[in-house]
Design an enzyme around this catalytic site. Sequence first.
Site, PDB file in Angstrom:
ATOM      1  CG  ASP A  72      -0.562  -0.352   2.164  1.00 33.74           C
ATOM      2  OD1 ASP A  72       0.635  -0.657   2.687  1.00 33.74           O
ATOM      3  OD2 ASP A  72      -0.971  -0.907   3.402  1.00 33.74           O
ATOM      4  CG  ASN A 143      -8.844  -0.198  11.534  1.00 29.54           C
ATOM      5  OD1 ASN A 143      -8.165  -0.820  11.370  1.00 29.54           O
ATOM      6  ND2 ASN A 143      -9.434   0.668  10.978  1.00 29.54           N
ATOM      7  CG  HIS A 145      -6.668  -1.135   8.691  1.00 29.82           C
ATOM      8  ND1 HIS A 145      -6.039   0.513   9.439  1.00 29.82           N
ATOM      9  CD2 HIS A 145      -4.505  -1.365   8.975  1.00 29.82           C
ATOM     10  CE1 HIS A 145      -4.842   0.635   9.471  1.00 29.82           C
ATOM     11  NE2 HIS A 145      -3.324  -0.129   8.805  1.00 29.82           N
ATOM     12  CD  GLU A 150      -8.250   2.150   7.338  1.00 26.89           C
ATOM     13  OE1 GLU A 150      -8.803   1.261   8.579  1.00 26.89           O
ATOM     14  OE2 GLU A 150      -7.429   3.226   7.188  1.00 26.89           O
TER      15      GLU A 150
HETATM   16  C1  GLP Z   1      -0.657   1.180   8.661  1.00 25.12           C
HETATM   17  C2  GLP Z   1      -0.142   1.256   7.056  1.00 25.12           C
HETATM   18  C3  GLP Z   1      -0.257  -1.030   7.659  1.00 25.12           C
HETATM   19  C4  GLP Z   1       0.300  -1.296   8.846  1.00 25.12           C
HETATM   20  C5  GLP Z   1      -0.799  -1.054   9.522  1.00 25.12           C
HETATM   21  C6  GLP Z   1       0.218  -1.326  10.846  1.00 25.12           C
HETATM   22  O1  GLP Z   1      -1.322   2.310   8.191  1.00 25.12           O
HETATM   23  N1  GLP Z   1      -0.975   0.994   5.979  1.00 25.12           N
HETATM   24  O2  GLP Z   1       0.207  -1.234   6.078  1.00 25.12           O
HETATM   25  O3  GLP Z   1       0.758  -2.936   8.344  1.00 25.12           O
HETATM   26  O4  GLP Z   1      -1.287   0.541   9.232  1.00 25.12           O
HETATM   27  O5  GLP Z   1       1.016  -0.369  11.075  1.00 25.12           O
HETATM   28  P1  GLP Z   1       2.361  -0.607  12.426  1.00 25.12           P
HETATM   29  O6  GLP Z   1       3.065  -1.890  12.139  1.00 25.12           O
HETATM   30  O7  GLP Z   1       2.975   0.432  12.498  1.00 25.12           O
HETATM   31  O8  GLP Z   1       1.248  -0.703  13.610  1.00 25.12           O
END
Ligand code: GLP
Length: 252
Positions: A72, A143, A145, A150
């Site tokens: 992403d 949440n 995702h 989302e």
């Molecule tokens: C972000 C990204 C995801 C990621 C997630 C968790 O918004 N879009 O690809 O896996 O949130 O992030 P983190 O590893 O910093 O907790």
Amino acid sequence: MSQVQIHDDPASAGAAVAAEIAELIRARAAEGRTAALGLATGATPASVYQELRRLHREQGLSFAGVQSFNLDEYWPIDPAHPESFQRSMREQLIDAIDLPPAAFHIPDGLTPGAALPAACAAYERAILDAGGLDLQLLGVGLNGHIGFNEPGALAGSRTRLVELAESTRSRAAVAFGDDEVPRRGLTMGIGTILEARRLRVLAFGAQKAGIVARALASAPTPALPASLLGGHPDLVWVLDRAAAARIHSGSV
Ligand code: GLP
């Protein structure tokens, strides 16, 4: 059936996942074939990338025959922006290994709006042309995702432009500082992700304990995108003790 692996800490979890990736790359190289890796950003996979850098530097692990596809990216965003996923991916891994520049794929945060449908279709096609993803690394949002899928994302969704949840944007706001967090993102769909041959979902720390327990206990529902991965035949949740603490506790 999802498997759950519980490690002492993120460093040992990252080392285990990196070892699996290294084995996959070497097995594909021995067959004279490309390994196609699905990569993720966020804080969680840092220990995997640290270990992959070390394996490259100290053990000669070569990425010359690898193709990588990131999950992403924010949209719109300049790839040079300090918070772009492209910049983060380059800094955490790509610039330190021998992956050919053309083999690093990530949705382009500067794609003009009118060109997005074609660019998203081309991203899907590039994954298929690489033989499909051998292994997709994933983190999970608070949440539930997955990538930027989302709550509300459908199991059959493909690479597309999506609206970010307000909670996702406000979590990112500190890092963005004076700049506004983009309202949208480009993400592989849940359907794209489910086609990867192996899924490895990483989650570390106490703040992920609730969402991990809910995702594992829930029947597949778009309200909790991580739960949609549940039917995948080769899915492993890679956790540290803190993130695993509420599984089966009944207090999810
Ligand atoms: C972000 C990204 C995801 C990621 C997630 C968790 O918004 N879009 O690809 O896996 O949130 O992030 P983190 O590893 O910093 O907790």
